[in-house]
Design a protein around this motif. Sequence first.
Motif, PDB file in Angstrom:
ATOM      1  N   THR A  62       0.843  -1.208   0.000  1.00  0.00           N
ATOM      2  CA  THR A  62       0.000   0.000   0.000  1.00  0.00           C
ATOM      3  C   THR A  62       0.873   1.252   0.000  1.00  0.00           C
ATOM      4  N   ILE A  63       1.876   1.258   0.880  1.00  0.00           N
ATOM      5  CA  ILE A  63       2.766   2.436   0.962  1.00  0.00           C
ATOM      6  C   ILE A  63       3.485   2.641  -0.375  1.00  0.00           C
ATOM      7  N   ALA A  64       4.015   1.535  -0.926  1.00  0.00           N
ATOM      8  CA  ALA A  64       4.780   1.644  -2.180  1.00  0.00           C
ATOM      9  C   ALA A  64       3.900   2.192  -3.309  1.00  0.00           C
ATOM     10  N   VAL A  65       2.682   1.664  -3.419  1.00  0.00           N
ATOM     11  CA  VAL A  65       1.804   2.100  -4.525  1.00  0.00           C
ATOM     12  C   VAL A  65       1.386   3.560  -4.334  1.00  0.00           C
ATOM     13  N   VAL A  66       1.106   3.944  -3.086  1.00  0.00           N
ATOM     14  CA  VAL A  66       0.713   5.340  -2.836  1.00  0.00           C
ATOM     15  C   VAL A  66       1.870   6.284  -3.210  1.00  0.00           C
ATOM     16  N   ILE A  67       3.089   5.914  -2.819  1.00  0.00           N
ATOM     17  CA  ILE A  67       4.243   6.770  -3.149  1.00  0.00           C
ATOM     18  C   ILE A  67       4.420   6.859  -4.666  1.00  0.00           C
ATOM     19  N   ILE A  68       4.297   5.717  -5.349  1.00  0.00           N
ATOM     20  CA  ILE A  68       4.444   5.716  -6.818  1.00  0.00           C
ATOM     21  C   ILE A  68       3.397   6.636  -7.445  1.00  0.00           C
ATOM     22  N   MET A  69       2.169   6.576  -6.927  1.00  0.00           N
ATOM     23  CA  MET A  69       1.095   7.411  -7.485  1.00  0.00           C
ATOM     24  C   MET A  69       1.379   8.903  -7.264  1.00  0.00           C
TER      25      MET A  69
ATOM     26  N   LEU B 229       2.548  14.151  -9.293  1.00  0.00           N
ATOM     27  CA  LEU B 229       3.110  15.443  -8.908  1.00  0.00           C
ATOM     28  C   LEU B 229       4.562  15.665  -9.323  1.00  0.00           C
ATOM     29  N   GLY B 230       5.158  14.675  -9.937  1.00  0.00           N
ATOM     30  CA  GLY B 230       6.550  14.879 -10.335  1.00  0.00           C
ATOM     31  C   GLY B 230       7.469  14.639  -9.152  1.00  0.00           C
TER      32      GLY B 230
ATOM     33  N   MET C 210      10.662   2.643  -7.697  1.00  0.00           N
ATOM     34  CA  MET C 210       9.529   3.569  -7.775  1.00  0.00           C
ATOM     35  C   MET C 210       9.677   4.540  -8.949  1.00  0.00           C
ATOM     36  N   SER C 211      10.909   4.941  -9.195  1.00  0.00           N
ATOM     37  CA  SER C 211      11.153   5.859 -10.300  1.00  0.00           C
ATOM     38  C   SER C 211      10.808   5.201 -11.641  1.00  0.00           C
ATOM     39  N   THR C 212      11.171   3.915 -11.780  1.00  0.00           N
ATOM     40  CA  THR C 212      10.835   3.194 -13.003  1.00  0.00           C
ATOM     41  C   THR C 212       9.326   3.074 -13.142  1.00  0.00           C
ATOM     42  N   ALA C 213       8.665   2.744 -12.029  1.00  0.00           N
ATOM     43  CA  ALA C 213       7.216   2.551 -12.073  1.00  0.00           C
ATOM     44  C   ALA C 213       6.515   3.820 -12.537  1.00  0.00           C
ATOM     45  N   ASP C 214       6.913   4.967 -12.005  1.00  0.00           N
ATOM     46  CA  ASP C 214       6.184   6.185 -12.404  1.00  0.00           C
ATOM     47  C   ASP C 214       6.501   6.572 -13.849  1.00  0.00           C
ATOM     48  N   SER C 215       7.721   6.257 -14.319  1.00  0.00           N
ATOM     49  CA  SER C 215       8.035   6.528 -15.734  1.00  0.00           C
ATOM     50  C   SER C 215       7.141   5.713 -16.659  1.00  0.00           C
ATOM     51  N   ILE C 216       7.010   4.425 -16.361  1.00  0.00           N
ATOM     52  CA  ILE C 216       6.223   3.559 -17.248  1.00  0.00           C
ATOM     53  C   ILE C 216       4.739   3.923 -17.160  1.00  0.00           C
TER      54      ILE C 216
ATOM     55  N   ILE D 188      -4.561   6.317 -15.218  1.00  0.00           N
ATOM     56  CA  ILE D 188      -3.480   5.859 -14.347  1.00  0.00           C
ATOM     57  C   ILE D 188      -4.025   5.487 -12.964  1.00  0.00           C
ATOM     58  N   LEU D 189      -4.991   6.256 -12.487  1.00  0.00           N
ATOM     59  CA  LEU D 189      -5.613   5.921 -11.190  1.00  0.00           C
ATOM     60  C   LEU D 189      -6.280   4.550 -11.263  1.00  0.00           C
ATOM     61  N   VAL D 190      -7.046   4.331 -12.336  1.00  0.00           N
ATOM     62  CA  VAL D 190      -7.741   3.048 -12.489  1.00  0.00           C
ATOM     63  C   VAL D 190      -6.712   1.918 -12.582  1.00  0.00           C
ATOM     64  N   MET D 191      -5.669   2.130 -13.388  1.00  0.00           N
ATOM     65  CA  MET D 191      -4.656   1.083 -13.546  1.00  0.00           C
ATOM     66  C   MET D 191      -3.923   0.832 -12.232  1.00  0.00           C
ATOM     67  N   GLY D 192      -3.677   1.913 -11.483  1.00  0.00           N
ATOM     68  CA  GLY D 192      -3.023   1.770 -10.185  1.00  0.00           C
ATOM     69  C   GLY D 192      -3.866   0.919  -9.251  1.00  0.00           C
ATOM     70  N   ALA D 193      -5.177   1.166  -9.255  1.00  0.00           N
ATOM     71  CA  ALA D 193      -6.072   0.429  -8.354  1.00  0.00           C
ATOM     72  C   ALA D 193      -6.121  -1.050  -8.742  1.00  0.00           C
TER      73      ALA D 193
END
Lengths: 521, 180
Positions: free
Chosen positions: A162-169, A174-175, A334-340, A374-379
């Motif tokens: 949960t923490i990891a996904v929230v941080i990635i989002m 927000l950059g 996390m950096s890779t995840a947000d790039s993709i 992205i929100l839907v895919m994240g969920a």
Amino acid sequence: MSPIVLIFLVLYYAIVVGIGFWAVRKGGAKNMEGYLLGGRQVGPLVTALTLQSTSMSGYMFLGAGSAGYTTGYWAIWYAAGDIGGGVVNLSIIGRRMRKVSKIMGSLTSIEYLENRYPHAATRLIAGILSVFFLYFYVLAQFIAGGKGMALVTGLPYWAALTIAVVIIMIYTFLGGYFAVAYTDFFQSLVMVIGVVWILTAALSAVGGWTEANAKLAEIDPTYLSIWGKDLQYQGQWGEVAGAVLIFSVGYMGWPHVVTRHLAMTNPQTARMAGLYSTLWNLLFVTSPYIVGILAILILPELDDPEMAIFSVAGKLLPGAVTGIVMAAIMAAIMSTADSILLQVGTIASRDIFYRFIKPDASDKHMVWVSRILILVMGAIGFVIALLQPPGVFDIVVFTTSVLGSAFLPSYVCAVWWKKANTPGAIASMVGGALTAFFWESIGLASATATHPMLAGLVISFILIIVVSLATQKSSPVKEHIIKTMDEAAKLGPIPKGMIASMDTNLTSESKGVSDSLNGDK
Amino acid sequence: MDQQIPQQEPVATEQTILALTQHISAQQAEAVLSAAASQFNTQIQRRIYYPYYWVHFHYSVKTVLGKRDIEAYCFVDLINNLASTADRFESETISVPANNVLQSKMDEEAAYKTARTYLLHSSIHKMKALLLPKYEIVQKAFVYKPFWIARCTNANREQFHMLVDGVTGKYEALTLDGDS
């Protein structure tokens, strides 16, 4: 996890955030714009390491270690492909493809495919395939982030995920601080030192390489075999070829972004950055696999092979170093995840929504579509990673197999074969993706001793050739495309050294001047 | 058949343009090419000015670390409708023979649209932030960049032409009728 590890982990993040604040507030506007917008004002070493840091992902730290731990030296086939991949990419296909895409003015690889194989279906199919399969890669980063966070913090997997996904989002929306060259550089440096340190400590713990091989042979001599543990791939060159192809050419099937930058000075940065990148690759690519192999001796009872590198670090490194290295690894994941995620969002909004659903959408509208998607895919990704997380290695190999099989033949033929036409490319994309997708699941991989990557590529190449030839009359390749290919290919008597040093950023100007002068005649 | 490019800039109507300051002379361009193709005889044939539309954007994006202010220079190739980012540059207003100036194939409105789309694309990609940047235009203008056209020939009567960037000295091959 010991308190010392946690303290240094927090300290690391504090330093990185501090560098980020400093860079944004003090030097951001003046010094960073070149880096952010494609320039090279931060020096070759920083440029090289920041570029490389984006390629470091959960795969390297969880997948590669797991492959080494479970299969022994067989895993090195994957590393061999990765090391050779850059050379293949740059020397064989890269330059001509860059030239064609720059002449055609394509901003994304999907636009490039549509420009070369003009039809709405090209973009629709390529867009859907990219979004769908890149999403699996995001899922791999979620799982890697969750597992890493669980080990570092001691929290249960669900809480850590949960923490990891929230941080990635948050980063994605927000950059994150990772988009600053100097934090990326710092992070890369920590990881290089960290990985080499883990490798050195592991080699030292097992008494050196020769000793390690002797001990592995005592446990199971097939760990040392190039055919995998229990010789499961003995004589199966189709599997070997697939393993090498995955990261040598498979990555070329990934949708990439084309940017263009006009330099106003003539620095040697790019050339030096290429040298540093190659050195980095040689050092970095094989290390996680080897640490995974050594972990068989160091941690023989490991429950989860994907934790091999984290666990070896935790066991052998001083607490402070473990904390710092783990923080850097988590940051990379996390950096890779947000790039993709951003890439998936952009493809979905630009190549699908804007192109097919709402062509008059404003920029703001398109950004909102990306955000919602992205929100839907994240969920959805969170739920899958929570309920039934597949292995990171399996996901990455699967994703790369499908994307490579779908797109590589179309990319290659786009610049090398003038008869490659739209029906051929569409058949190749669909056929290649389906073959790679189903090859494993319907048991053909073991029945034929052929890796899904190899099978997918072969079918994809056959389809583009056969269908293109069969439809030459009904769908001839357009004149302007053939002209563009001629321009990209024509080198005449130009010396090789000169060709290598030509600047593809001037390709469109070269075309403009050539057209003008030929027309003036 | 050999491509005939006039070696002397013929006397023609003068045109006043805003041009990027040239840093590479004809001799320097020849030297750059000669070094890379020593077995060829290199000869600069002509200087041309290539048309761009230049937009200086100032934009800001709010990120988790606060607001980022960025100065971005965007160039649009007015012959091929291609945008790119660019470094800062020096420019000067000069008069040159009109037949050395390549003609633009786009109007200002279309060029501006290309620049803006590219800025959005590159800012999301490079800044990794899914935010629409707030931007304002600081300056915009039609500018021209000097290029040298060089012909390289060898003893076997093979030949090719090169386009040399008059600002940076970088080069790319031309594909002219009559080349080997």
